[in-house]
Design an enzyme around this catalytic site. Structure first.
Site, PDB file in Angstrom:
ATOM      1  N   ASP A  51      42.100  63.141  33.633  1.00  0.00           N
ATOM      2  CA  ASP A  51      42.700  64.067  32.660  1.00  0.00           C
ATOM      3  C   ASP A  51      43.438  63.350  31.534  1.00  0.00           C
ATOM      4  O   ASP A  51      44.446  63.822  31.021  1.00  0.00           O
ATOM      5  CB  ASP A  51      43.650  65.064  33.364  1.00  0.00           C
ATOM      6  CG  ASP A  51      42.956  65.738  34.534  1.00  0.00           C
ATOM      7  OD1 ASP A  51      41.757  66.029  34.407  1.00  0.00           O
ATOM      8  OD2 ASP A  51      43.607  65.957  35.578  1.00  0.00           O
ATOM      9  N   HIS A  78      36.560  68.390  31.683  1.00  0.00           N
ATOM     10  CA  HIS A  78      36.779  67.709  30.401  1.00  0.00           C
ATOM     11  C   HIS A  78      36.855  68.753  29.292  1.00  0.00           C
ATOM     12  O   HIS A  78      35.887  69.493  29.067  1.00  0.00           O
ATOM     13  CB  HIS A  78      35.630  66.740  30.112  1.00  0.00           C
ATOM     14  CG  HIS A  78      35.520  65.628  31.115  1.00  0.00           C
ATOM     15  ND1 HIS A  78      34.532  64.687  31.084  1.00  0.00           N
ATOM     16  CD2 HIS A  78      36.301  65.317  32.183  1.00  0.00           C
ATOM     17  CE1 HIS A  78      34.705  63.834  32.085  1.00  0.00           C
ATOM     18  NE2 HIS A  78      35.765  64.205  32.769  1.00  0.00           N
TER      19      HIS A  78
HETATM   20  P1  GDP Z   1      39.772  64.810  30.678  1.00  0.00           P
HETATM   21  O1  GDP Z   1      39.482  65.235  32.073  1.00  0.00           O
HETATM   22  O2  GDP Z   1      40.165  63.361  30.599  1.00  0.00           O
HETATM   23  O3  GDP Z   1      38.688  65.150  29.707  1.00  0.00           O
HETATM   24  O4  GDP Z   1      41.069  65.619  30.220  1.00  0.00           O
HETATM   25  P2  GDP Z   1      41.343  67.196  30.420  1.00  0.00           P
HETATM   26  O5  GDP Z   1      40.517  67.948  29.456  1.00  0.00           O
HETATM   27  O6  GDP Z   1      41.262  67.565  31.853  1.00  0.00           O
HETATM   28  O7  GDP Z   1      42.883  67.270  30.063  1.00  0.00           O
HETATM   29  C1  GDP Z   1      43.358  66.859  28.824  1.00  0.00           C
HETATM   30  C2  GDP Z   1      44.067  68.048  28.152  1.00  0.00           C
HETATM   31  O8  GDP Z   1      44.803  67.591  27.048  1.00  0.00           O
HETATM   32  C3  GDP Z   1      43.107  69.078  27.599  1.00  0.00           C
HETATM   33  O9  GDP Z   1      43.722  70.333  27.662  1.00  0.00           O
HETATM   34  C4  GDP Z   1      42.930  68.643  26.144  1.00  0.00           C
HETATM   35  O10 GDP Z   1      42.581  69.722  25.276  1.00  0.00           O
HETATM   36  C5  GDP Z   1      44.297  68.138  25.823  1.00  0.00           C
HETATM   37  N1  GDP Z   1      44.383  67.031  24.871  1.00  0.00           N
HETATM   38  C6  GDP Z   1      43.553  65.979  24.686  1.00  0.00           C
HETATM   39  N2  GDP Z   1      44.066  65.119  23.784  1.00  0.00           N
HETATM   40  C7  GDP Z   1      45.230  65.651  23.381  1.00  0.00           C
HETATM   41  C8  GDP Z   1      46.267  65.207  22.480  1.00  0.00           C
HETATM   42  O11 GDP Z   1      46.191  64.148  21.874  1.00  0.00           O
HETATM   43  N3  GDP Z   1      47.337  66.039  22.347  1.00  0.00           N
HETATM   44  C9  GDP Z   1      47.463  67.201  23.009  1.00  0.00           C
HETATM   45  N4  GDP Z   1      48.549  67.940  22.819  1.00  0.00           N
HETATM   46  N5  GDP Z   1      46.531  67.630  23.868  1.00  0.00           N
HETATM   47  C10 GDP Z   1      45.437  66.850  24.058  1.00  0.00           C
HETATM   48  P1  IMO Z   2      38.527  64.441  35.226  1.00  0.00           P
HETATM   49  O1  IMO Z   2      37.136  63.967  34.992  1.00  0.00           O
HETATM   50  C1  IMO Z   2      41.952  64.690  37.969  1.00  0.00           C
HETATM   51  C2  IMO Z   2      41.079  64.045  42.222  1.00  0.00           C
HETATM   52  C3  IMO Z   2      41.417  65.305  43.006  1.00  0.00           C
HETATM   53  C4  IMO Z   2      41.818  64.676  44.323  1.00  0.00           C
HETATM   54  C5  IMO Z   2      40.843  63.507  44.457  1.00  0.00           C
HETATM   55  C6  IMO Z   2      39.638  63.798  45.339  1.00  0.00           C
HETATM   56  O2  IMO Z   2      38.831  65.789  34.726  1.00  0.00           O
HETATM   57  O3  IMO Z   2      39.524  63.396  34.845  1.00  0.00           O
HETATM   58  P2  IMO Z   2      37.470  65.272  44.912  1.00  0.00           P
HETATM   59  O4  IMO Z   2      37.326  66.740  44.711  1.00  0.00           O
HETATM   60  O5  IMO Z   2      36.963  64.421  43.824  1.00  0.00           O
HETATM   61  O6  IMO Z   2      36.963  64.834  46.263  1.00  0.00           O
HETATM   62  O7  IMO Z   2      39.066  65.044  44.971  1.00  0.00           O
HETATM   63  O8  IMO Z   2      40.400  63.222  43.138  1.00  0.00           O
HETATM   64  N1  IMO Z   2      40.182  64.260  41.065  1.00  0.00           N
HETATM   65  C7  IMO Z   2      40.614  64.423  39.814  1.00  0.00           C
HETATM   66  N2  IMO Z   2      41.861  64.516  39.308  1.00  0.00           N
HETATM   67  N3  IMO Z   2      40.896  64.757  37.145  1.00  0.00           N
HETATM   68  C8  IMO Z   2      39.639  64.624  37.617  1.00  0.00           C
HETATM   69  O9  IMO Z   2      38.556  64.579  36.835  1.00  0.00           O
HETATM   70  C9  IMO Z   2      39.453  64.477  39.018  1.00  0.00           C
HETATM   71  N4  IMO Z   2      38.362  64.369  39.806  1.00  0.00           N
HETATM   72  C10 IMO Z   2      38.829  64.216  41.051  1.00  0.00           C
HETATM   73  O10 IMO Z   2      42.467  66.016  42.420  1.00  0.00           O
HETATM   74  O11 IMO Z   2      43.106  64.131  44.239  1.00  0.00           O
HETATM   75 MG    MG Z   3      40.123  66.670  33.412  1.00  0.00          MG
END
Ligand code: GDP
Ligand code: IMO
Ligand code: MG
Length: 422
Positions: free
Chosen positions: A12, A40
Site C-alpha cells: 500500500d 492498487h
Molecule cells: P498500492 O497497493 O501500493 O497500490 O497502494 P493502495 O492503493 O492500496 O494505497 C495507497 C492509497 O494512497 C490509495 O488510496 C491512493 O489513492 C493513495 N495515494 C497514492 N499516492 C498518494 C499521495 O501521494 N498522496 C495521497 N494523499 N494519497 C496517495
Molecule cells: P498491495 O499490493 C497490504 C498482507 C495481509 C497479511 C499478509 C498475508 O495492495 O500492496 P495474504 O492474504 O496475502 O495471505 O495475507 O499479507 N498483504 C498485504 N498488505 N497490501 C497488500 O497488497 C497485501 N497483500 C498481502 O494483510 O498481513
Molecule cells: Mg494496496
C-alpha cells in the site's frame, strides 16, 4: 525499456498510482505475481479504480495489459473487475491477455484460508482471506489447477472433483462446511466461457516485445516486507515480490530490466499481524490514518501506522537492485511538528541489520530515530522540488542519501496529476 515498480515496505505504498503514471510511456503493463490480495488504487478522470488483478496501467489507451503466469486468479474477481472497467468506458477486448499457466484460486482455497485463520485464534496472521496461501501451496505440491486445465472442460472437471473431494475432507476436520462441488462446477462452466477469450501465451508476447524494443512496465504487488522469503515469516504473503520473481512470473530475464523503481511511502503502514518496529499508537497514528485514508483497499481494515523505517526500506532497495525512488504520500505529513525516521535497529545494545531479524527480533528491537522538523504548508499543488518547504526538502534528501537511490518522483496527492519530478 523495461521498468519494474515495487513496494519497499509492507504494501500500500501507492504502487498503483506510480504504475498508472509511468504507463503513459509504456506499451505493456504486466502483473507477474500475487493475486487479488493486492489492492492498487488508480484515480483517473475523477474516478477511483481499486485494481486487484488488472494491471494498474491498463487505463492508458495504448497499453496492453498482461496477467502473466506468476499471478494466481480468482476468476470471479477478475471478471467483475473487467466489467467495472468496461462500464467506465474502457474496452478490454484485445487489450488484456491472461497466461494459461496462471493457477486458479478455488472456492476451497478461500475456505481453507478462512479455516486456518480461525483455527489460529489469537495467533491469526491477518491474511486477506482470499485463498492466497492455500493456492500457492497447492501450486508447489502439484495439486494446483491452472487456466490451462480450463481449456478442456472434461480435464478441468476431473481435476476439480479430485481436489475438491480431498479439500472437503480437510474442511470437515476443521469443522467447517464443505464446498458444494456441483454448484461450483456449474459456476465454472460459465466462468470458463467468459475467461477463455483473454487466454494467450503471454511469454511469446513479452519475448517478442523485448526483441521489438517495446516498453514494458512490470507491476509489483505487496511489499518486500511481505516477501515469502524476506519477510518475518510467517507474517508473509505467498509469493516472492523481489526482482527475481519477474523471471519466474513473467519469463523476463532480470538483466533486461533497466529501471527498478522503489515506491517508498513517506511513513509506514501495515495491514495484518506481525511486528512493525516503528509502529505508532495514539494521536499521531490516528491523525495519519485519518488524513491518509489508511484503510485497506482489499479488506477495508484500518491500517497500522508507523514512522518511516529506513533500515527495512534500505534492505528492500538493495535486495531488489533499485535505481529509482518514488516517494509517495508526502502531503499526509504536512502539519506535523516533528517527523521521525528510523535509521538503525538496536537489540540488546547492539546494532543489527534487517536481514538478521526474525519476528521475535523485529518485535523486541529498539528503533533509533533521527528527528526532523515538520512543515505546516499544504504541499498538494506544488509542482517543483524547489517550491517545497525547506524542511520537507531536507526530509526527502535525507531519505535519498540514506537509501543511496536517486529520487525521481515525489507524489503529493492521490490523483494522477499530483506529483513532481525531481
Ligand atoms: P498500492 O497497493 O501500493 O497500490 O497502494 P493502495 O492503493 O492500496 O494505497 C495507497 C492509497 O494512497 C490509495 O488510496 C491512493 O489513492 C493513495 N495515494 C497514492 N499516492 C498518494 C499521495 O501521494 N498522496 C495521497 N494523499 N494519497 C496517495
Ligand atoms: P498491495 O499490493 C497490504 C498482507 C495481509 C497479511 C499478509 C498475508 O495492495 O500492496 P495474504 O492474504 O496475502 O495471505 O495475507 O499479507 N498483504 C498485504 N498488505 N497490501 C497488500 O497488497 C497485501 N497483500 C498481502 O494483510 O498481513
Ligand atoms: Mg494496496
Amino acid at each position: 525499456m523495461i521498468e519494474f515498480v515495487f513496494g519497499s515496505q509492507w504494501g500500500d505504498e501507492g504502487k498503483g498510482k506510480i504504475v498508472d503514471l509511468l504507463a503513459a510511456n509504456a506499451d505493456f503493463a504486466v502483473r507477474f505475481h500475487g493475486g487479488n490480495n493486492a489492492g492498487h488504487t488508480v484515480i483517473s478522470g475523477g474516478k477511483k479504480f481499486p485494481f486487484h488483478l488488472l494491471p494498474s496501467g491498463i487505463l492508458n489507451k495504448h497499453v496492453i495489459g498482461i496477467i502473466a503466469n506468476g499471478v494466481i486468479l480468482d476468476l470471479e474477481v477478475l471478471l467483475s473487475e473487467i466489467k467495472s472497467v468496461e462500464n467506465a468506458g474502457f474496452i478490454l477486448k484485445n487489450k488484456l491477455l491472461v497466461s494459461p499457466r496462471c493457477h486458479i484460486i478455488m472456492p476451497y482455497h478461500k475456505a481453507l484460508d478462512e479455516a486456518y485463520e480461525n483455527a489460529r485464534g489469537k495467533n491469526k496472521l491477518g491474511t486477506t482471506r482470499r485463498g492466497i496461501g492455500p493456492t500457492f501451496s497447492d501450486k508447489v505440491s502439484y495439486n494446483g489447477i491452472r487456466i490451462y486445465e480450463l481449456l478442456s472442460e472434461h480435464d478441468f472437471e476431473e481435476k476439480f472433483i479430485f481436489q475438491a473431494l480431498i479439500k472437503n475432507k480437510i474442511l470437515k476436520l476443521f469443522g467447517v462446511k464443505p464446498i458444494s462441488i456441483n454448484k461450483e462446477l456449474a459456476k465454472f462452466k460459465d466462468l470458463r466461457k467468459k475467461i477463455l477469450p483473454y487466454v494467450k501465451d503471454t511469454y511469446e508476447v513479452l519475448s517478442k516485445a523485448i526483441k521489438d524494443n517495446k516498453r514494458i512496465l512490470l507491476e509489483g504487488a505487496h511489499g518486500v516486507m511481505l516477501d515469502i522469503d524476506w519477510s518475518p515469516y510467517p507474517y508473509s504473503t505467498g509469493s516472492n515480490v523481489i526482482t527475481g520473481a519477474i523471471n519466474n512470473g513473467a519469463g523476463i530475464p532480470v538483466q533486461k530490466i533497466d529501471r527498478v523503481w522503489a515506491v517508498v511511502k513517506a511513513y509506514t503502514s501495515r495491514v495484518g499481524g506481525g511486528p512493525v518496529p516503528t509502529e505508532l499508537h495514539g494521536e499521531i497514528a490516528d491523525r495519519i490514518r485519518t488524513v491518509g485514508q489508511e484503510y485497506g483497499t482489499t479488506t477495508g481494515r484500518p491500517r497500522r501506522i508507523g514512522w518511516l523505517d529506513l533500515v527495512a526500506t534500505k534492505f528492500s532497495c538493495e535486495v531488489t537492485g533499485s535505481n529509482r525512488l518514488a516517494i509517495t504520500k508526502l502531503d499526509i505529513l504536512s502539519g506535523l511538528t516533528q517527523i521521525k525516521v528510523c535509521v538503525a535497529y538496536e537489540l540488546n545494545g547492539k546494532k543489527i541489520p534487517y536481514s538478521a531479524c526474525g519476528y521475535n527480533e523485529l518485535a523486541d528491537l529498539k528503533p533509533v530515530y533521527k528527528v526532523f522538523k515538520g512543515w505546516s504548508e499544504d504541499i498538494r499543488n506544488i509542482k517543483k522540488f524547489a517550491d517545497l518547504p525547506k524542511n520537507c526538502q531536507a526530509y526527502l534528501r535525507f531519505i535519498e542519501s540514506t537509501l543511496k537511490v536517486p529520487l525521481a518522483i515525489v507524489s503529493n496527492g492521490p490523483e494522477r496529476e499530483s506529483y513532481l519530478k525531481v
